[in-house]
Scaffold this motif. Sequence first.
Motif, PDB file in Angstrom:
ATOM      1  N   ILE A 103       0.860  -1.188   0.000  1.00  0.00           N
ATOM      2  CA  ILE A 103       0.000   0.000   0.000  1.00  0.00           C
ATOM      3  C   ILE A 103       0.891   1.231   0.000  1.00  0.00           C
ATOM      4  O   ILE A 103       1.707   1.412   0.906  1.00  0.00           O
ATOM      5  N   ASP A 104       0.741   2.041  -1.024  1.00  0.00           N
ATOM      6  CA  ASP A 104       1.518   3.281  -1.082  1.00  0.00           C
ATOM      7  C   ASP A 104       1.117   4.200   0.063  1.00  0.00           C
ATOM      8  O   ASP A 104      -0.075   4.463   0.283  1.00  0.00           O
ATOM      9  N   GLY A 105       2.124   4.661   0.799  1.00  0.00           N
ATOM     10  CA  GLY A 105       1.852   5.530   1.933  1.00  0.00           C
ATOM     11  C   GLY A 105       1.890   6.993   1.553  1.00  0.00           C
ATOM     12  O   GLY A 105       1.679   7.371   0.390  1.00  0.00           O
ATOM     13  N   LEU A 106       2.157   7.820   2.531  1.00  0.00           N
ATOM     14  CA  LEU A 106       2.280   9.247   2.279  1.00  0.00           C
ATOM     15  C   LEU A 106       3.505   9.520   1.428  1.00  0.00           C
ATOM     16  O   LEU A 106       4.415   8.702   1.327  1.00  0.00           O
ATOM     17  N   PRO A 110       8.031   4.723   2.290  1.00  0.00           N
ATOM     18  CA  PRO A 110       8.014   3.473   1.524  1.00  0.00           C
ATOM     19  C   PRO A 110       6.639   2.820   1.598  1.00  0.00           C
ATOM     20  O   PRO A 110       5.852   3.098   2.508  1.00  0.00           O
ATOM     21  N   PRO A 111       6.309   1.969   0.646  1.00  0.00           N
ATOM     22  CA  PRO A 111       5.015   1.271   0.692  1.00  0.00           C
ATOM     23  C   PRO A 111       4.876   0.440   1.967  1.00  0.00           C
ATOM     24  O   PRO A 111       5.855  -0.085   2.499  1.00  0.00           O
ATOM     25  N   GLN A 112       3.658   0.330   2.464  1.00  0.00           N
ATOM     26  CA  GLN A 112       3.357  -0.475   3.642  1.00  0.00           C
ATOM     27  C   GLN A 112       2.886  -1.864   3.184  1.00  0.00           C
ATOM     28  O   GLN A 112       1.974  -1.961   2.363  1.00  0.00           O
ATOM     29  N   ILE A 113       3.514  -2.908   3.702  1.00  0.00           N
ATOM     30  CA  ILE A 113       3.148  -4.282   3.339  1.00  0.00           C
ATOM     31  C   ILE A 113       2.185  -4.819   4.377  1.00  0.00           C
ATOM     32  O   ILE A 113       2.469  -4.823   5.573  1.00  0.00           O
ATOM     33  N   TYR A 117      -6.226  -8.246   7.082  1.00  0.00           N
ATOM     34  CA  TYR A 117      -7.138  -7.117   7.052  1.00  0.00           C
ATOM     35  C   TYR A 117      -6.920  -6.207   8.261  1.00  0.00           C
ATOM     36  O   TYR A 117      -7.117  -4.991   8.169  1.00  0.00           O
ATOM     37  N   ALA A 118      -6.515  -6.787   9.380  1.00  0.00           N
ATOM     38  CA  ALA A 118      -6.248  -5.983  10.576  1.00  0.00           C
ATOM     39  C   ALA A 118      -5.085  -5.019  10.326  1.00  0.00           C
ATOM     40  O   ALA A 118      -5.120  -3.862  10.772  1.00  0.00           O
ATOM     41  N   GLU A 119      -4.071  -5.471   9.615  1.00  0.00           N
ATOM     42  CA  GLU A 119      -2.946  -4.594   9.300  1.00  0.00           C
ATOM     43  C   GLU A 119      -3.385  -3.464   8.367  1.00  0.00           C
ATOM     44  O   GLU A 119      -2.915  -2.326   8.487  1.00  0.00           O
ATOM     45  N   ILE A 120      -4.271  -3.772   7.434  1.00  0.00           N
ATOM     46  CA  ILE A 120      -4.794  -2.717   6.556  1.00  0.00           C
ATOM     47  C   ILE A 120      -5.611  -1.707   7.368  1.00  0.00           C
ATOM     48  O   ILE A 120      -5.466  -0.497   7.197  1.00  0.00           O
ATOM     49  N   SER A 124      -5.529   3.008   8.621  1.00  0.00           N
ATOM     50  CA  SER A 124      -6.632   3.887   8.217  1.00  0.00           C
ATOM     51  C   SER A 124      -6.385   5.351   8.565  1.00  0.00           C
ATOM     52  O   SER A 124      -6.949   6.242   7.925  1.00  0.00           O
ATOM     53  N   SER A 125      -5.570   5.609   9.568  1.00  0.00           N
ATOM     54  CA  SER A 125      -5.316   7.005   9.939  1.00  0.00           C
ATOM     55  C   SER A 125      -4.277   7.667   9.044  1.00  0.00           C
ATOM     56  O   SER A 125      -4.109   8.899   9.084  1.00  0.00           O
ATOM     57  N   ARG A 126      -3.617   6.859   8.218  1.00  0.00           N
ATOM     58  CA  ARG A 126      -2.541   7.405   7.385  1.00  0.00           C
ATOM     59  C   ARG A 126      -2.816   7.264   5.899  1.00  0.00           C
ATOM     60  O   ARG A 126      -2.192   7.935   5.087  1.00  0.00           O
ATOM     61  N   ILE A 127      -3.738   6.386   5.524  1.00  0.00           N
ATOM     62  CA  ILE A 127      -4.013   6.100   4.114  1.00  0.00           C
ATOM     63  C   ILE A 127      -5.471   6.442   3.829  1.00  0.00           C
ATOM     64  O   ILE A 127      -6.360   6.176   4.652  1.00  0.00           O
ATOM     65  N   ASP A 128      -5.744   7.003   2.667  1.00  0.00           N
ATOM     66  CA  ASP A 128      -7.127   7.366   2.345  1.00  0.00           C
ATOM     67  C   ASP A 128      -7.966   6.124   2.101  1.00  0.00           C
ATOM     68  O   ASP A 128      -7.464   5.036   1.797  1.00  0.00           O
ATOM     69  N   ALA A 129      -9.269   6.309   2.227  1.00  0.00           N
ATOM     70  CA  ALA A 129     -10.206   5.185   2.175  1.00  0.00           C
ATOM     71  C   ALA A 129     -10.164   4.458   0.840  1.00  0.00           C
ATOM     72  O   ALA A 129     -10.305   3.228   0.781  1.00  0.00           O
ATOM     73  N   GLY A 130      -9.982   5.171  -0.245  1.00  0.00           N
ATOM     74  CA  GLY A 130      -9.959   4.535  -1.554  1.00  0.00           C
ATOM     75  C   GLY A 130      -8.827   3.524  -1.693  1.00  0.00           C
ATOM     76  O   GLY A 130      -9.026   2.404  -2.193  1.00  0.00           O
ATOM     77  N   ARG A 131      -7.648   3.924  -1.243  1.00  0.00           N
ATOM     78  CA  ARG A 131      -6.517   3.007  -1.338  1.00  0.00           C
ATOM     79  C   ARG A 131      -6.667   1.827  -0.369  1.00  0.00           C
ATOM     80  O   ARG A 131      -6.247   0.710  -0.666  1.00  0.00           O
TER      81      ARG A 131
END
Length: 230
Positions: A103-106, A110-113, A117-120, A124-131
């Motif tokens: 998941i591309d971060g801010l 670097p991308p977040q692996i 689903y809990a890790e995703i 939620s506080s750092r990545i927008d809902a669409g991503r």
Amino acid sequence: MADSENSRTLPGISIEKSATASGNADDAPTIITRRNLLSHSAQVLHQRFTDLPPRTEAGPAPVREIWLRWWSLHQQYLRQSRRVRTLRDRLLADLDGYPSVAIDGLEGEPPQIATTYAEIRHLSSRIDAGRLDAARSTLRQRRQAWKKADARIGYSAAVRRERNLDRSAGISANVVLLMPPSSLMEVAAKLHCLLVLHDPRLIHGHEPWPQLRRMLKELVEPRQRSGCGR
């Protein structure tokens, strides 16, 4: 474990002859080293115990019978563990690793692996809902692909078999160690089981392990065996 429980507690799995234990102990090398101590001892014990006539008296199974059952289960477990590793490597190679999503971060991060689903959800506080929704969808697809490949290759089924064998072998090993021996060869069987469980590579250098190895070697050496088996 009480003696009266032995028969109903031990798993009803048939005894298999392994390549390690089915050879003729009298044809084995007479020089016993640290490297071949356990395999040679298994040959000697297997031959001695299988050569004995079946017991006719009622009562709990003797150490020799329980050792044969445990050694068979232990060999099956080792073979199954090798199979599990082979199937796991094949599954990982087919799917290029365990199910995960990057998941591309801010900007600048670097991308977040994520593998769950809990890790995703934790992002939620750092990545927008669409991503996040796209990441959940991708992870779901990759998990489904894993399940299909797993069903085809049989990895999870092999893991369950491995765990069952490990549990059954553990039960038999506990009984081997708890039951009183009736001969010196049964003492050797208990020592062999103990070493296989707790020092399989024979590397412990502190006492009592060197002494236990010497005791087992003395019991199974050809010149020591002339009155030990019955």
